[in-house]
Design an enzyme around this catalytic site. Sequence first.
Site, PDB file in Angstrom:
ATOM      1  N   SER A  77       0.884  -1.184   0.189  1.00 29.14           N
ATOM      2  CA  SER A  77      -0.142   0.132   0.263  1.00 29.14           C
ATOM      3  C   SER A  77       1.015   1.284  -0.147  1.00 29.14           C
ATOM      4  O   SER A  77       1.752   1.377  -0.865  1.00 29.14           O
ATOM      5  CB  SER A  77      -0.831   0.011   1.274  1.00 29.14           C
ATOM      6  OG  SER A  77      -1.948   0.954   1.047  1.00 29.14           O
ATOM      7  N   HIS A 131      -7.313  -5.637  -1.581  1.00 28.96           N
ATOM      8  CA  HIS A 131      -6.096  -4.665  -1.231  1.00 28.96           C
ATOM      9  C   HIS A 131      -5.543  -5.459   0.163  1.00 28.96           C
ATOM     10  O   HIS A 131      -4.370  -5.613   0.515  1.00 28.96           O
ATOM     11  CB  HIS A 131      -6.598  -3.321  -0.738  1.00 28.96           C
ATOM     12  CG  HIS A 131      -5.552  -2.190  -0.414  1.00 28.96           C
ATOM     13  ND1 HIS A 131      -4.712  -1.887  -1.380  1.00 28.96           N
ATOM     14  CD2 HIS A 131      -5.443  -1.525   0.545  1.00 28.96           C
ATOM     15  CE1 HIS A 131      -3.676  -1.320  -0.884  1.00 28.96           C
ATOM     16  NE2 HIS A 131      -3.988  -1.125   0.480  1.00 28.96           N
TER      17      HIS A 131
END
Length: 340
Positions: free
Chosen positions: A212, A322
């Site tokens: 991320s 994610h």
Amino acid sequence: MFMFRRPASLIAAYWSRAIKSTQRILLCAPILIAGLSATPGITYAQEAASLTTPTRSARLLGETVADRPSKYYRFETHAIDSADGKRHYRIQIAIPSTPAPAGGYATLYMLDGNAAIDTIVDQDLEWLSRRHPPVLVAIGYDIPTRNDVVSRAYDYTPPIMADGQIIAQQPVVRGHVGGGADIFLAFIESRIKPLVRSRAGVGDQEYLWGHSYGGLFALHTLLTQPDSFSRYVVGDPSAWWYKGALVREWDAFDKTRAAGKRVAILVGTKPRPDHRPAPSSTPIRMSDGRLLDSHSALREMAAGLLSHAADASYETFSEQGHGGMIRVSLERALLIASEP
């Protein structure tokens, strides 16, 4: 040249569930090494599910591998403050029990260190011990939770540049001040790496893993100071950040400086369950005027690296969102860091 194929059965507990649903998109020869007799212990499903909740940043740390005796690794914990005293780091160093090889251990530096240590399981340490175990360095924050969203937003994001000049020293995205990536990299080079070298017999093989915002930092480092690490493993990097600032760094980057570097970019493409648009779908304007989502932009960056003699790959995981990519990309980093 792009190749489309199903994944090799390397990490059994993961691939046994994923092989039917995952299409991996590779830019070069497969990274995974066939024929390994041992695989890491994967128990990521519950972890991945928990990371999809809105409160994942506030999740308290429980007992981790660093808190339990292990015959495979010895853990040390060190506290270091930033130069301005605003950020407080917890540096956890895992040193293999096996003697260091002649050239020293490889070292895997892991961003979001609290979450990384919370993700690694005891079976991973056992599996690493049967290969070429690296020193593991978790660069976290001295807090009781997995993430410090304010500190990482500053540390992992770069100042905004245009024509070689800084136009936003402390850009604000989603209410968090950024721009400290270069300061943080200097902190790693001047404080953390010397600490690790003083505590373990490491060599010059230094690798970086980030997910991320951590992935954004890893790619920013590659594009600005590529020789800081020799291998970069990146999970779902936030290339959308600040209207694709990373892509502008890519445009300005001398691609030949990445020659010989190993760069693995892994992204999850599973749609959000609530149908909200993912940040990765935010349009990014490329230098030729095209608008691409961040995944497509990252794929083009990987292709560009490959064409300039980097060992670069781009892979998608259709069954992972994610949050789940933390475990998936960290598995890959452990694999790469333990190669001969």
